[in-house]
Scaffold this motif. Sequence first.
Motif: not given
Length: 154
Positions: A11, A15, A25, A27-28, A41
Motif C-alpha cells: 500500500e 499510493v 487506492l 484496498d490491497v 489492488l
Amino acid sequence: MVKNRVAATVEELAVPVVSGLGLELVDVEYVMEGGQWFLRLFIDKPGGVTLDDCQWVSERLDKILDEADPIPHSYRLEVSSPGIERPLKKPGDFQRFRGRLVRLTTFAPLDGQKRFTGRLLGMREDSVLLAKDGGGEWSIPLAQVASARLVAEF
C-alpha cells in the motif's frame, strides 16, 4: 501477521503510483488461493475505472515491486475495480458515500447484533451513523467495524 505486513508495505508503495494517475487506492489484499499467492489492488475514480487504468497501474507497480521486493516468493498481481459493492475502509469513505445503502458487520455484537444494513448518514466523531429502516439510527464505533460495503440498488 506477515500477510498484513505485505499488504501494508505494498500500500505504501502503491499510493504514490495510483494517486499520481488520478486514481484512489481502495484496498490491497494479499491472499493464498488454490495454493498460489495473489496480490490484489482495488482502484477507483469518479465514473469508475477502465481496463487501461488497471493496466497502467499494474505496469508501473510491477516495476516498483520488483525493485523493492517485499514478497519473497512468486505471486500473481491483479489490479481491478472494487465493483459496485465496493468496501468502505477509510473514515472519508463513510462521508463520501452518505445517502447510500450500506451493509456493515461489527467485531462484537452491538445492541444484540453484528450485522447492520441501513442508509449511510456519515460519521459523528469516531462513529459511523446508519439510518434504521423504521426510523432512528445506529451509531457504530469505527473501531468496531469489521467490514462495510455499499449495497447495489437498482
